[in-house]
Design a protein around this motif. Sequence first.
Motif, PDB file in Angstrom:
ATOM      1  N   ASN A  17       0.794  -1.222   0.000  1.00  0.00           N
ATOM      2  CA  ASN A  17       0.000   0.000   0.000  1.00  0.00           C
ATOM      3  C   ASN A  17       0.832   1.279   0.000  1.00  0.00           C
ATOM      4  N   PHE A  18       1.998   1.246   0.619  1.00  0.00           N
ATOM      5  CA  PHE A  18       2.766   2.468   0.812  1.00  0.00           C
ATOM      6  C   PHE A  18       4.200   2.372   0.304  1.00  0.00           C
ATOM      7  N   GLY A  19       4.571   1.238  -0.268  1.00  0.00           N
ATOM      8  CA  GLY A  19       5.960   0.982  -0.634  1.00  0.00           C
ATOM      9  C   GLY A  19       6.579   2.011  -1.558  1.00  0.00           C
ATOM     10  N   GLY A  20       5.854   2.401  -2.593  1.00  0.00           N
ATOM     11  CA  GLY A  20       6.389   3.366  -3.545  1.00  0.00           C
ATOM     12  C   GLY A  20       6.710   4.695  -2.887  1.00  0.00           C
ATOM     13  N   THR A  21       5.815   5.163  -2.050  1.00  0.00           N
ATOM     14  CA  THR A  21       6.018   6.437  -1.359  1.00  0.00           C
ATOM     15  C   THR A  21       7.174   6.353  -0.369  1.00  0.00           C
ATOM     16  N   LEU A  22       7.211   5.256   0.406  1.00  0.00           N
ATOM     17  CA  LEU A  22       8.295   5.085   1.378  1.00  0.00           C
ATOM     18  C   LEU A  22       9.657   5.082   0.690  1.00  0.00           C
ATOM     19  N   ARG A  23       9.781   4.325  -0.391  1.00  0.00           N
ATOM     20  CA  ARG A  23      11.066   4.233  -1.095  1.00  0.00           C
ATOM     21  C   ARG A  23      11.433   5.552  -1.766  1.00  0.00           C
ATOM     22  N   LEU A  24      10.457   6.207  -2.379  1.00  0.00           N
ATOM     23  CA  LEU A  24      10.715   7.483  -3.041  1.00  0.00           C
ATOM     24  C   LEU A  24      11.265   8.509  -2.051  1.00  0.00           C
ATOM     25  N   TYR A  25      10.613   8.618  -0.899  1.00  0.00           N
ATOM     26  CA  TYR A  25      11.063   9.598   0.084  1.00  0.00           C
ATOM     27  C   TYR A  25      12.402   9.206   0.702  1.00  0.00           C
ATOM     28  N   ALA A  26      12.629   7.922   0.919  1.00  0.00           N
ATOM     29  CA  ALA A  26      13.932   7.485   1.419  1.00  0.00           C
ATOM     30  C   ALA A  26      15.027   7.822   0.409  1.00  0.00           C
ATOM     31  N   ASP A  27      14.755   7.574  -0.872  1.00  0.00           N
ATOM     32  CA  ASP A  27      15.728   7.899  -1.917  1.00  0.00           C
ATOM     33  C   ASP A  27      16.009   9.394  -1.994  1.00  0.00           C
ATOM     34  N   ARG A  28      15.042  10.192  -1.583  1.00  0.00           N
ATOM     35  CA  ARG A  28      15.206  11.650  -1.612  1.00  0.00           C
ATOM     36  C   ARG A  28      15.763  12.198  -0.296  1.00  0.00           C
ATOM     37  N   GLY A  29      16.161  11.306   0.597  1.00  0.00           N
ATOM     38  CA  GLY A  29      16.842  11.725   1.811  1.00  0.00           C
ATOM     39  C   GLY A  29      15.988  11.807   3.059  1.00  0.00           C
ATOM     40  N   ALA A  30      14.718  11.445   2.969  1.00  0.00           N
ATOM     41  CA  ALA A  30      13.865  11.478   4.156  1.00  0.00           C
ATOM     42  C   ALA A  30      14.172  10.281   5.056  1.00  0.00           C
TER      43      ALA A  30
END
Length: 127
Positions: A17-30
Motif C-alpha cells: 500500500n505504501f511501498g512506492g512512497t516510502l522508497r521514493l522519500y527514502a531515496d530523496r533523503g527522508a
Amino acid sequence: MLRLMCITAHPDDEASNFGGTLRLYADRGAETSVICPTPGQAGSHRSGARSDQELAAMRREEFAAACAILKVKHAKVLDYPDGRLHRQESYHVACDLVRHIREFRPQALLTFGPEGGLTGHTDHTMA
C-alpha cells in the motif's frame, strides 16, 4: 531532515500500500519509519506455518526484509492481535502509537483512511 512515518495494520501493508512512497522519500533523503500494530498471525495465506506464532514470526521476517528494500530506517511490529484491533482497548492502542509518533516526530504521516483502504479490513480502518 524530513521524517515520514507510516502506520499500517499488518506486515505486507507497508509494501503493498505504501511501498512506492516510502522508497521514493527514502531515496530523496527522508528518514522513514513504519509502525505495524499486528504481526499478522491470523493471515489466511499461511505459507506452511503450523501455528499463529510461527506465522507471526515469518511475517515479522518478511516485514524486516521489505523494510530493508524500501530503505525504511525505523521499522517496528507491535503485538496486538491480528483481525481484532477493533476489539482492543482503543486508548491503549492509541497511546502506544502516539508514543511512537512523539519519539520519531514525523512531519508527514501515512496510513489508511476510515474506509479501510481497498479491502475495507477492520484492522486497516483502525490503523
